[in-house]
Each structure stands twice: as C-alpha cells, then as structure tokens.
Motif scaffolding. Structure first.
Motif, PDB file in Angstrom:
ATOM      1  N   VAL A 567       0.869  -1.171   0.000  1.00 25.01           N
ATOM      2  CA  VAL A 567       0.000   0.000   0.000  1.00 25.01           C
ATOM      3  C   VAL A 567       0.902   1.216   0.000  1.00 25.01           C
ATOM      4  CG1 VAL A 567      -1.850   1.216   1.195  1.00 25.01           C
ATOM      5  CG2 VAL A 567      -1.700  -1.276   1.353  1.00 25.01           C
ATOM      6  N   ASP A 573      -2.353  10.107   5.058  1.00 22.48           N
ATOM      7  CA  ASP A 573      -3.544   9.311   4.750  1.00 22.48           C
ATOM      8  C   ASP A 573      -3.351   7.811   4.958  1.00 22.48           C
ATOM      9  OD1 ASP A 573      -2.320   8.155   2.441  1.00 22.48           O
ATOM     10  OD2 ASP A 573      -2.964   9.812   1.190  1.00 22.48           O
ATOM     11  N   LEU A 574      -2.125   7.321   5.109  1.00 22.75           N
ATOM     12  CA  LEU A 574      -1.913   5.879   5.221  1.00 22.75           C
ATOM     13  C   LEU A 574      -2.453   5.261   6.509  1.00 22.75           C
ATOM     14  CD1 LEU A 574       1.585   5.145   3.629  1.00 22.75           C
ATOM     15  CD2 LEU A 574      -0.614   4.189   2.963  1.00 22.75           C
ATOM     16  N   ARG A 577      -5.684   3.767   5.881  1.00 25.68           N
ATOM     17  CA  ARG A 577      -5.761   2.747   4.828  1.00 25.68           C
ATOM     18  C   ARG A 577      -4.980   1.483   5.154  1.00 25.68           C
ATOM     19  NH1 ARG A 577      -3.212   5.400   0.007  1.00 25.68           N
ATOM     20  NH2 ARG A 577      -3.694   3.370  -0.914  1.00 25.68           N
ATOM     21  N   SER A 578      -3.987   1.596   6.054  1.00 25.23           N
ATOM     22  CA  SER A 578      -3.125   0.444   6.341  1.00 25.23           C
ATOM     23  C   SER A 578      -3.047   0.209   7.844  1.00 25.23           C
ATOM     24  CB  SER A 578      -1.718   0.696   5.778  1.00 25.23           C
ATOM     25  OG  SER A 578      -0.819  -0.295   6.248  1.00 25.23           O
TER      26      SER A 578
END
Length: 592
Positions: A567, A573-574, A577-578
């Motif tokens: 990813v 923003d990670l 998302r992760s």
C-alpha cells in the motif's frame, strides 16, 4: 571454465612476460649449463672409475675419477647458487605485476558495485593468491629448468658411454611423459570446475545468509536448500572425475619413472654379452636413479599440482576481455506511467514523462516453489520524488532495493530505470543511473577526498565538496580527520562515521536515483534527519528503506510492505488505509 580459454589467456600473458626478461632467462640458462655438466660428470666418472680404475686393479685411477665426480658436485652447488640469485629477478616482477593488477581489479569492481566490494575477493587476490602465484611460479621454474638440463647431461653421458643405452631408456621415458602431458589440460579444466563450484557454493550460501530473514519469512527454506544440494552434487561429480584423471596420471608417472630402470636391468645380461662394460651399466643406472628419474618425478609433481594451481590462480588475474560494443541508449519513447496498483496499458503514452524508476507487475521469490516476497507490485517513481519504504523486519524491503538497483532479476514483471531495464548495466564502471548505499557503509583506505569522490566520474570541485559536507553536517567529521586530503583508516572509524562519509559520497554522485537501504541506521535521529533532508533536496529521486518511522514522515510518499500486499500513499492518509502502518506510527508515537 573453458580450459582452452584459460590456457590461451594465461599462455599469452606468460609469453609476453617472459619476452621482456630475455636477459634474466639467459643468465639462468648459463648457470643451468653448469648443473648439466655436474650431471654428466656424476655418471661418466663412475663408469671410468670402475672400468679404468677399480676393475682394472688401478685404485688410484678410480679414486681420481671419484674426485672428479666430487668436483662436479661442487660445480652443481655453485650453479644452484647462481640460479637462485637469478630467480629473484624473474619471480619478484611477476608478483609486483599481480599486485598492481589485483589493486586495479579491486578498484574497478568497487567503483562498479560498491555494495559488493567487501565480498569481491580482492584481499585474497592481493595477499594469498599473489603469494601463491609467486611461490608456484618459482618452484615451477626451478623444477622445469633442473629437469631440462639434468636430462641433457644424463642423456649426453649415456650417449658418450654407449649409445645403445638410449634405446632401452628413451622409449618408456617418452611414453610415460607423453601420457602425463595428456592429462594436464583435462585435470586443469576439472580442477577449475571444482574451484568454480566451490565459489558458487560459497556465494550462494552468502546470498542466502544476507536474505535469510526474507527466505524464512516466505517459507523458502526447502527450495533454497535444494539449490545448495545441486551445487554439492556437482562438486562431488567433479571430484570423482578428478580422481579418475589422477589414476591415469599415476600410471603415466610409473611408466616414465620406474619402467626405464626395470627395462635396463632386464636387458643387462644381453648388453654385457655384447660388450657393454660393467662401469657403463653402473653409470647408466646412476644417471637414472640419482639424476634423471628424480628430476622427472619432481617435474611431473610440480606440473601436476603446482602448475595446475598456478594456471588457476593466474586465470583469476587474466579474466576474459568483455566484448566491446555500443552501450544501448535509454528508450526515448516514454512508457505509460503506472502509479499505484494500476496495470500498465498496452503501449506508451506519448508526451508522458519517463518515470525515474518503475516496477510493472513485479514478482520475486527465493526459489520456484517458495512463497513470493514481492508479488504483483506496480510502482512508478516520479523524477525528484522522495519515497520511504517501511514494513516489519524480513518483509522484503532490502529485496525491493536490490530489484530497483538491478542486482536481483525479477521472476516476473519488469523493472525499469529511466525507461531502460534495470539489469542492463555497463560492462565496466558504476551504473550511472543509480547509486545504492547498503547498511554496511563502504569506506576504503585512501584520502577523505578519494572516499567522497569515488562515485563521481571525475574530480569533485572544491566548492561543491564543501557545499555537500556542510549540507550533510559532515564537515565536523572531515575536520577531525584532518581535512579532505587526510588519510582514512576504516578500522578507526565508527559505523556512524562510515555512514556519514558514504552519504556524502552519494550526495556528490551524479546518479539520478539514490537508494538508501537502512544506510542511516547508525546515525542519531538528528543526524539522520539532516542527511535525509539534504539528500531529498539533491537533484534526483530518493528511495529510503526506513530505519525509523520518522523517515516516512519526511517523505513525499510512503510504500508499506505487508506480506505480498503493498500500500502506498502519504504519511497523513496511510494510517486510515493500512492497519500495519497505523500500528507502526502508534508504536513510534508511544516511544516518542
């Protein structure tokens, strides 16, 4: 190894070396003539002492001829002294030339692949192999010279006493010698194969050791072990072939070294019945047992062991010349960019800038049946981008850096640098497209300036050098070392100081892609931040295999490796998302 190629390369170099030392060879030949005279007198005087002295009831004459034989022994000692004096003039220039060649090869290899310089075998070539070549060459020259002139003296003595003796001595001697010479090239070829297999085994074991975390993490242990087993099987097969050739060689040695004596003894009644004197027969046996056959045994032993070893070692210093041809130009037609996980399209998009580096559906595993470390990865790095690669230990971050550098070929997919395949590197010199700094910084014995400029194609201007040292904060270290022209002793530097010098060399490198594989792990956080910010401002693209999560916070984009999943996004923003990246950031915040 191609045996004919090795003999040809080493033979050509050897002829060129000897042609330049004709005077030294002439002096050795003159001294060896005295040794030949000593051999001649050793047998001829025995024959005369028996026939003209003791058997003729003239002991004084016999003792006189024995005194002549003793004088011949003194003459041989004088000749040997002169031979050793001249041998140094032949052997030492060989060693000096090999040392210069080893240094040149080590510097060229270090410039081409700094990350692999420590495993290049340069130290072995510079010390052990050069001394081995010198000792082997000296021994071979001594033995070969001794055999030639000893054989000349012995055969001349037999011919002077009774030419018929040569008909019983020469045939088995020539047959055995010819059989021995036939084994030289095949045994050299097999021995080189054994050596190559041994080096391949060591190199494979080293590669596995370097990537052991990745191999264990992806369950590739069985496959990795099977590759080692195949190399061990090859080594066993070559060793058996070597044993078979050794049996042939032993038979040839027996024919050449023992059969002439047996034949002469069996023919003794016939020879004496036809007028051969007892003294001549005794002299012939003396020539064989005391001179000719010991010299032949020494020659065959030297050629079989020392000569083959010398050939293999010298072949290390005489590698095949690379085929010279034009270096393929990078593609001018830009490929379609592949940001994120998007698959590449069927053709390039006209007018789209070529990515600095690109991975297209890349898969890599340490073995055909092992779990992949990287699977289906698409990534495009823009010119001037700063990317951080994060993930748990053993997940494949160093593998990714090696793929981008072109050091590992992907099992599937494509890795491009500036639009051209990453594995397409120049035959000589460093790859101008990228610079890779590993965790163990490469620093060599030389000046500070040489260590800082070895990744640059030419001398670094003083102003640019000072600007780089100031930007990275390395100027204080250079001042402590004594300035840019001060000598560097790598053993006296800490791991952090080595990394600082290596980072400054990378900063000065013109390569547009810079890869740092935990190359700041021995620096404190402040020094690491300063170095990474300076390298990010440097023209080009920066990829950092992060040692601390703070490296990711400074990057334009972050690539998170989580098993075969990847990813990427920004540090902001990670976390949403992760889950892995969220845990890494949370752990870093807790420690902070």
């Amino acid at each position: 190894m191609n045996g004919h190629g090795a003999w040809g390369r080493v033979g050509a170099e050897g002829r060129r070396f000897l042609r330049g030392r004709a005077r030294t060879l002439g002096a050795l030949a003159l001294w060896s003539l005295l040794e030949s005279a000593h051999t001649f007198l050793g047998g001829y005087a025995v024959a005369r002492a028996l026939d003209d002295g003791f058997l003729a009831a003239r002991p004084a004459t016999g003792l006189g001829w024995l005194a002549v034989a003793g004088a011949g022994a003194l003459l041989g000692g004088l000749a040997l002294r002169g031979v050793f004096a001249g041998l140094a003039d032949l052997v030492e220039p060989l060693r000096d030339g090999l040392v210069r060649r080893a240094v040149r090869q080590a510097l060229e290899g270090a410039a081409a692949e700094p990350a692999r310089a420590a495993r290049s075998g340069a130290v072995s070539r510079l010390t052990q192999q050069t001394e081995m070549a010198r000792d082997s060459f000296a021994g071979l020259v001594l033995v070969a010279r001794s055999f030639v002139f000893t054989a000349a003296g012995a055969l001349a003595g037999m011919a002077a006493l009774a030419p018929v003796l040569l008909w019983f001595v020469l045939p088995p001697l020539l047959v055995g010698t010819a059989g021995f010479l036939v084994t030289l090239r095949p045994m050299a070829r097999v021995q080189r194969g054994v050596l190559d297999t041994d080096e391949a085994l060591a190199a494979r074991a080293g590669e596995l050791a370097a990537g052991l975390r990745d191999v264990v993490a992806c369950g590739g242990g069985a496959e990795a072990g099977s590759r080692l087993e195949s190399l061990i099987t090859d080594q066993e097969r070559l060793t058996r072939r070597l044993a078979r050739w050794a049996a042939v060689r032993t038979t040839a040695l027996g024919v050449a070294g023992r059969l002439p004596v047996v034949v002469l003894l069996l023919a003794a009644p016939w020879l004496i019945g036809r007028g051969l004197s007892a003294g001549a027969l005794a002299a012939a046996l003396t020539y064989l047992v005391q001179s000719l056959l010991p010299a032949l045994d020494a020659l065959m032993g030297a050629l079989g062991a020392t000569g083959t070893r010398l050939l293999v070692v010298l072949d290390r210093f005489c590698p095949p010349r690379p085929a010279r041809g034009p270096v393929p130009a990078p593609r001018t037609e830009p490929p379609q960019p592949s940001p994120g996980a998007r698959k590449p399209g069927p053709g390039p998009a006209v007018g789209v800038p070529v990515p600095a580096a690109e991975l297209r559906r890349v898969r890599f595993a340490y073995g055909p049946h092992a779990q992949p470390v990287i699977d289906g990865l698409d990534l495009a790095l823009r010119e001037g981008e700063h990317l951080a690669v994060v993930g748990p230990s053993g997940i494949g971050k160093s593998t990714l850096a090696a793929l981008l550098a072109g050091l590992l070929p992907p099992d599937r997919g494509t890795v491009l640098l500036a639009g051209a395949p990453a594995g397409r590197r120049p035959a000589r010199g460093p790859d101008p497209r990228r610079t890779l700094l590993p965790q163990q910084a490469y620093v060599f014995t030389g000046s500070v300036r040489e260590n800082l400029g070895h990744l640059s194609p030419g001398p670094v201007p003083e102003e640019r050098l000072e600007r780089a040292l100031s930007a990275l904060g390395v100027d204080g270290l250079v001042d402590r070392l004594g300035g840019p022209d001060a000598p560097v002793d790598p053993s006296r530097l800490s791991q952090g100081e080595r990394q600082q010098l290596a980072l400054a060399a990378a900063y000065l490198s013109p390569a547009p892609l810079l890869l740092l594989d935990e190359a700041t792990c021995h620096l404190d956080p402040e020094a690491e931040e300063r170095a990474e910010r300076a390298l990010a401002r440097r023209p080009g693209t920066l990829v950092v295999v992060a040692h601390r999560i703070s490296s990711a916070a400074r990057a334009d984009r972050v690539l998170v490796l989580d098993g075969t999943r990847a990813v990427h996004g920004t540090h902001a923003d990670l976390p949403a998302r992760s889950p892995l990246y969220r845990d890494l950031v949370g752990g870093w915040d807790a420690q902070g």
